[in-house]
Write a protein that holds these residues in place. Structure first.
Motif, mmCIF file in Angstrom:
data_model
loop_
_atom_site.group_PDB
_atom_site.id
_atom_site.type_symbol
_atom_site.label_atom_id
_atom_site.label_comp_id
_atom_site.label_asym_id
_atom_site.label_seq_id
_atom_site.Cartn_x
_atom_site.Cartn_y
_atom_site.Cartn_z
ATOM 1 N N LEU A 139 0.845 -1.202 0.000
ATOM 2 C CA LEU A 139 0.000 0.000 0.000
ATOM 3 C C LEU A 139 0.868 1.236 0.000
ATOM 4 C CD1 LEU A 139 -2.669 -1.066 2.670
ATOM 5 C CD2 LEU A 139 -2.914 -1.139 0.186
ATOM 6 N N GLU B 237 -3.434 4.962 1.580
ATOM 7 C CA GLU B 237 -4.256 4.026 0.797
ATOM 8 C C GLU B 237 -5.016 3.113 1.735
ATOM 9 O OE1 GLU B 237 -3.272 2.670 -3.664
ATOM 10 O OE2 GLU B 237 -1.868 1.913 -2.186
ATOM 11 N N ASN B 238 -6.079 2.500 1.217
ATOM 12 C CA ASN B 238 -6.868 1.517 1.950
ATOM 13 C C ASN B 238 -6.605 0.118 1.374
ATOM 14 O OD1 ASN B 238 -8.039 3.680 3.337
ATOM 15 N ND2 ASN B 238 -9.708 3.848 1.823
ATOM 16 N N SER C 165 -6.230 4.365 5.357
ATOM 17 C CA SER C 165 -5.273 5.490 5.449
ATOM 18 C C SER C 165 -4.003 5.066 6.175
ATOM 19 C CB SER C 165 -5.919 6.693 6.145
ATOM 20 O OG SER C 165 -7.036 7.142 5.420
ATOM 21 N N SER D 267 4.137 1.900 -6.026
ATOM 22 C CA SER D 267 3.231 2.097 -4.897
ATOM 23 C C SER D 267 2.898 3.580 -4.824
ATOM 24 C CB SER D 267 3.875 1.633 -3.592
ATOM 25 O OG SER D 267 2.975 1.744 -2.524
ATOM 26 N N PRO D 268 1.638 3.924 -5.051
ATOM 27 C CA PRO D 268 0.483 3.037 -5.251
ATOM 28 C C PRO D 268 0.620 2.201 -6.532
ATOM 29 C CG PRO D 268 -0.094 5.281 -5.808
ATOM 30 C CD PRO D 268 1.268 5.362 -5.186
ATOM 31 N N SER E 103 1.035 5.873 -12.700
ATOM 32 C CA SER E 103 0.479 6.171 -11.373
ATOM 33 C C SER E 103 0.622 7.669 -11.149
ATOM 34 C CB SER E 103 1.207 5.370 -10.287
ATOM 35 O OG SER E 103 2.459 5.950 -10.000
#
Length: 1155
Positions: free
Chosen positions: A343, A347-348, A392, A452-453, A500
């Motif tokens: 993550l 991010e979730n 988060s 990442s993300p 990204s």
């Protein structure tokens, strides 16, 4: 041809690759920090051999490199305190050694490995370590087992409990397995079951054996002694179950394991076992019946296999059933195994851990090896049963989470890390790869990436259009592009782009689509005779741009080529085949991206080996049984056996054929003759040929008997007019049947009814004298020997001797005659005057003369026979020569003599068509003429009135064209010259002679080719302009070369004075001792052109030296030694010529003179 395995393997590998791509997670690059991941560990239930060191595996990866620690039985395992335990470098694998002592049993227990770095802790499974055990069989004294015949019996095994359990089997003292069948078999528990005991079961050495897998040892139980009590009548019984007992039982089995159900029944006769499932059918694909239907086995058990299974045992007296209730439980297994989660900050994400089992498993979460409930509170993490939700996330919250699903039957444990990273997209694979694939194959283009993300990845072809996805394209989460069926138009450059919010990265893959490699002419199964040659094809079609290699193997082993085994690009040839060449030959064609293979079996055939061990049995007066053991048939079935014999009385040493028998027999009754001392041998025959003869059998002598055969060929005939010779064929040696063979012969006049006369003789002929001329006799014969008389023959009729016929045919005449035949008539004789068997009326005729003036004929006498017993006989005399005078007379003939001649008759044949000309020659005398010659026929058959010649134009290939021409000639003309319209024209000529009757036999010839045409071709070439020009050019070149050679010869052989005078003086004048100047250069001291140096260093003069131009062989020199012969001419010239300057001897100087 065997199956082409290459494509099957490739298809299987493609399927596995597809599954891996669908499940493969995105890998974190090794150069980035990441929590540990266990990559290798020992099995949960780990049984070790006590004779070996103990190795407990635990390998992990991570960045930083993980460190390892162990727990044993739930407590920290201090490795450093135990000198027998070491841990491998950069690994968590434990090695426990026992060189310095210690017992492996002391280290049994439950072990668990912990791999740690700054970002978290990963756990291995709990490894239960146990040491293999092979306990001894307890000593016991076994009493003999006494049982009545027909009753059931169980011999218990009760093997010692081992780890793992031993494999049991029953043997006797000779280490031979106890035979098992429907009646006698071993149960799953190792006991030996007898459904009913028979007398033959009585043995003293029934021994149960246990083989322990780890130690590879076999322990034997003390043997049972079985005694069987017999009775006059064994009572039959209905079936009863020996195992399991009762009418119902139950069994529990775990999912994915193997289910074994057993029913063993007693009863006489032995019962038959059948299986059923209540409320449904047996699972056909998974079920197997073993141990003569007594055991039902289901592999990979699943929940639907639960239920009631019924086994039924029945014989003709009745049946019995037993029901087994099967429960299927399950240790935990994954439905959704948690996987690593990467993550970006804020991010979730979620981790899911779903498992199933029976009973339903309990789910427990851990973080870095500790229960998640006891870990510090994290507001970004929420545990909801089998799911952890992350919201988060922030940097520094990386960890390894463990999910443990367990029930009473076991557990499953999974590690999954959560790594929080902030990383722009990057490509992990090699740049600008070239991928070659086979046409129409499933194709994958890899594009490993990371970010990442997680970046969004899209594929483009040739830098154009929108992203590739859908249709025949599919993009996997790990970046791989799937092309369902690669075609030629799919070639090109593919670009993968990862995007990204932090950036973009891209990579290119070049795809080339190739034609598949295929064997389109495969090797075929062959059977070859030993010593012959075989040829296996392996014709390959492949993409021209792909190099291929062709490898031949025999029985999957490399094939070494030599003088007998040779291969080329498309085949393998084996010369002088022998038995060692038999096997399976495989041709494997490999390119850099695919392969194909095909196989064929070679069977080597040979003549059979000779039969062995001939044995004689069942002796009888005229027969004996011969038995033998067939030899090796060398893979070609024996179709026949040939039995031969030798006897030592009549033809010792000569083997004769007796009889042949089918190839499936090896014992036959031989029908023999009496009074023969036989010896036999056998020859085997197959499709290749005959074997060598076997070794001879023992001798066998038959007793004597009276003859069975009747002499053949009995006949009576007269060699003289007053006798009759009675002859017959003597019996064969094997028909004599005994010693002292004689023949009884009887005869009598057939027409008088008198008594038989007889004689006994050993020969094959008897002569009856003083007979009347040609009278019939009845004759019969019989063979006899010391043992008695044989059968009499049938009566045959013979005749005494013949004499000359006394009468002649009368009134011989000719009623009609044409050119080649005549009708003959005569009056017959009285048949009694023939004095023998009437054979024919024989007409003698000869050609007296020809009506053609001056033609000389042969008066050779010929004859023709006419068989007729009519009162007014007639016949046709044919094959007469036309236009001739013939004379003839007739006699009557019997077998030996001719009677007196009849009256002589003269006839004249009519004119006919002539024979063919005696010869017909065709000569080509020029380019446009053909000369024809012929000779008149040997038999004109009339007065020649001329010749006719038909001409037919032909092409080179023999087909006829144009209308035929007809030429006629008078009888005195025998040649003709034909002018050709062009040189290439060919003719077919048909020549025949003529009489008033018509044209005779045709003599056909073709216009000549070969020599004459070759001559014409040569002339044609010689008259061609290009050929004349070429010859002139060659002549001119030769003339120029001759002139140049002559000039060169003249310059080198005689040095011109003009050339001497034109030489400039050296800068320093060379003077002789007398003060004169020397006009020659240093070159004069060198050998002249064309001279040779002798072996001793002297100069040898050539045929063209200056000596030839002096006054003598010694030359002339000045007082100062200078050579003056150069100013003279050859001595063979006139003296006047000798005063002339030598300059004129050169053609060049001659030109100067003319100038």
């Amino acid at each position: 041809m065997l199956g082409q395995g290459g494509h099957v393997v490739l298809a299987f590998m493609s399927s596995l690759l597809l599954l891996w791509r669908e499940a493969a997670p995105i890998e974190v690059p090794q150069d980035l920090k990441q929590p540990p991941t266990i990559v290798k560990q020992s099995v949960k239930d780990y049984i070790v051999d006590p004779r070996d060191n103990i190795i407990i595996e635990c390998e992990a990866k991570g960045n930083p490199v993980p460190t390892f620690s162990w727990r044993r039985n739930g407590k920290f395992f201090n490795i450093g305190k135990d000198p027998r335990v070491t841990m491998r470098k950069r690994s968590g694998t434990l090695e426990i050694g026992f060189r310095s002592g210690g017992r492996p049993e002391d280290y049994e227990g439950e072990y668990q490995c912990f791999a740690s770095n700054d970002l978290g802790v990963a756990l291995s499974n709990k490894i239960l370590l146990r040491v293999s055990k092979a306990p001894l069989w307890p000593k016991e004294v076994l009493e003999p087992v006494v049982v009545t015949e027909g009753t059931p019996l169980i011999l218990p095994c009760n093997p010692p409990p081992g780890l793992p359990p031993p494999f049991t089997f029953w043997m006797n003292s000779a280490m031979t397995p106890i035979p098992q069948d429907k009646r006698v078999s071993m149960g799953l528990n190792g006991d030996l079951y007898f459904s009913n005991v028979l007398v033959k079961d009585a043995h003293t050495d029934y021994s149960c054996n246990a083989r322990f897998l780890f130690t590879h040892t076999i322990q034997q139980k003390n043997p049972f002694t079985l005694k069987v009590l017999t009775s006059r009548k064994v009572a039959e019984s209905t079936p009863t179950f020996l195992s399991p007992s009762g009418s119902e039982s139950s069994k529990m089995v775990l999912r994915d394991e193997q289910l074994l159900l057993e029913c063993i029944a007693a009863g006489l006769p032995t019962a038959t076992i059948k299986w059923f499932k209540k409320g449904g059918d047996l699972p056909g694909r998974k079920v197997k019946f073993e141990n003569y239907n007594k055991t039902l086995k289901i592999i990979n058990v699943s929940e639907e296999d639960a239920g009631d299974y019924v086994c039924m045992a029945n014989n003709h007296l009745g049946s019995i059933r037993h029901s087994i209730f099967v429960q299927v439980k399950a240790a935990p297994y994954w439905l959704d195994k948690p996987s690593n989660l990467v993550l970006a900050p804020d991010e979730n994400g979620r981790l899911v851990c779903r498992a199933n089992g029976n009973p339903k498993p309990n789910i427990q979460w851990l973080i870095n090896g500790q229960p998640i409930d006891s870990s510090p509170h994290n507001p970004s993490r929420q545990v909801l049963g089998d799911t952890i939700i992350f919201r988060s996330v922030q940097m520094g919250s990386s960890a390894v989470y463990q999910c443990n699903a367990s029930n009473q039957h076991g557990y499953v444990l999974a590690n999954a890390f959560v790594s929080v990273l902030d990383m722009p997209p990057r490509m992990l694979g090699p740049k600008n790869q070239l991928i070659k694939v086979i046409q129409n194959n499933l194709t994958f283009l890899d594009c490993p990436f990371f970010g990442s993300p997680l970046p969004d990845l899209r594929w483009f072809k040739n830098g154009q259009g929108s992203g590739l996805d859908g249709g025949q394209y599919r993009v996997y989460i790990n970046g791989t592009l799937e092309i369902k069926r690669a075609r030629a138009e799919d070639e090109g450059t593919y670009t993968c782009v990862a995007n990204s919010i932090l950036g973009k990265a891209e990579n290119q893959v070049r795809l080339e689509v190739k034609e598949p490699t295929r064997i389109n002419r495969v090797p075929e199964h062959q059977s070859a005779i030993r010593g012959s040659s075989v040829h296996f094809d392996c014709k390959v079609k492949s993409d021209p741009s792909l190099p291929i290699t062709v490898v031949w193997t025999k029985d999957d082993k490399p094939l070494y080529l030599g003088w007998r085994l040779k291969k080329n690009e498309q085949s393998l040839t084996i010369h002088n085949v022998n038995e060692g060449d038999e096997g399976t030959y495989s041709c494997t064609v490999t390119s850099e991206i695919d392969q194909d293979s095909a196989s064929a079996r070679l069977t080597v055939l040979d003549r059979p080996d000779p039969p062995m061990d001939l044995d004689l049995s069942d002796p009888a007066a005229r027969s004996v049984r011969l038995t033998w053991i067939p030899g090796n048939d060398h893979r070609s079935q024996i179709t026949q056996f040939l039995v031969q014999f030798e006897e030592d009385r009549w033809e010792p040493g000569r083997w004769q054929d007796l009889s042949t028998y089918p190839g499936d027999l090896n014992s036959v009754i031989l029908q023999l003759a009496p009074f023969v001392n036989y010896q036999f041998r056998v020859i085997a025959i197959n499709s290749v040929g005959q074997s060598q003869p076997s070794r001879p059998s023992p001798q066998y002598k038959t007793s004597g008997a009276a003859p069975d055969a009747i002499p053949r060929g009995l006949r009576g005939w007269g060699s003289k007019k007053d006798n009759m010779e009675i002859t017959w064929e003597p019996l064969l040696d094997l028909e004599r049947n005994g010693p002292n063979l004689h023949y009884n012969v009887w005869w009598r006049r057939k027409d008088l009814g008198e008594e038989w006369s007889n004689v006994t003789t050993v020969g094959s002929k008897h002569v009856v004298h003083n007979t009347k001329t040609y009278v019939p006799y009845e004759i019969k014969i019989q063979a006899r020997n010391e043992f008695g008389q044989g059968p009499e023959s049938n009566v045959v009729t013979g005749y005494s001797g013949e004499d000359k016929p006394t009468n002649a045919p009368t009134d011989l005449r000719v009623s009609k005659a044409d050119s080649t035949k005549a009708n003959i008539h005569w009056k017959p004789v009285d048949l009694s005057s023939v004095q023998g068997e009437f054979k024919e009326y024989r007409l003698y005729y000869w050609r007296e003369s020809s009506l053609v003036p001056g033609l000389v004929v042969s008066k050779e006498k010929k004859n023709k026979g006419f068989y007729s017993i009519m009162t007014e006989p007639s016949g046709i005399l044919s094959d007469l020569v036309p236009y001739s005078k013939y004379k003839m007379f007739m006699v009557v003939a019997n077998n030996l003599f001719e009677g007196p001649p009849s009256n002589t008759v003269e006839i004249t044949t009519k004119e006919g068509v002539p024979d063919a000309p005696k010869f017909f020659r065709i000569n080509r005398r020029g380019f446009d003429t053909i000369h024809l010659e012929w000779e008149k026929p040997l038999e004109p058959n009339g007065i020649l009135i001329g010749y006719q010649l038909k001409l037919q134009t032909e092409t080179v290939n023999g087909s006829r064209v144009g209308r035929p021409q007809l030429e006629t000639f008078p009888p005195n003309v025998t040649d003709f010259t034909l002018r050709l319209p062009d040189r290439s024209t060919r003719y077919k000529f048909y020549l025949s002679a003529l009489t008033q009757v018509g044209a005779g036999e045709v003599f056909a010839e073709e216009s000549p080719h070969f020599a004459n045409e070759a001559y014409i071709d040569q002339v044609d070439i010689a008259t061609q302009g290009w050929f004349i020009g070429l010859m002139c050019a060659i002549a001119l070149i030769i003339l120029i070369l001759l002139i140049v050679c002559f000039i060169k010869r003249s310059r080198g052989g005689k040095y011109p004075v003009r050339d001497k005078k034109d030489l400039p003086l050296d800068p320093v004048d060379h003077k002789d001792q007398d003060g004169s100047f020397d006009y020659h250069s240093d070159e004069d001291n060198k050998p002249l052109q064309g001279s040779q140096t002798s072996l001793d260093g002297n100069v040898k003069e050539s045929d063209d030296s200056l000596v030839d131009y002096g006054e003598g062989g010694d030359g002339q020199f000045n007082e100062d030694g200078s050579f003056i012969g150069q100013y003279t001419v050859k001595k063979d010239k006139d003296e006047t010529e000798g005063n002339e300057s030598s300059e004129a001897t050169s053609p060049v100087n001659a030109i100067y003179s003319l100038a």
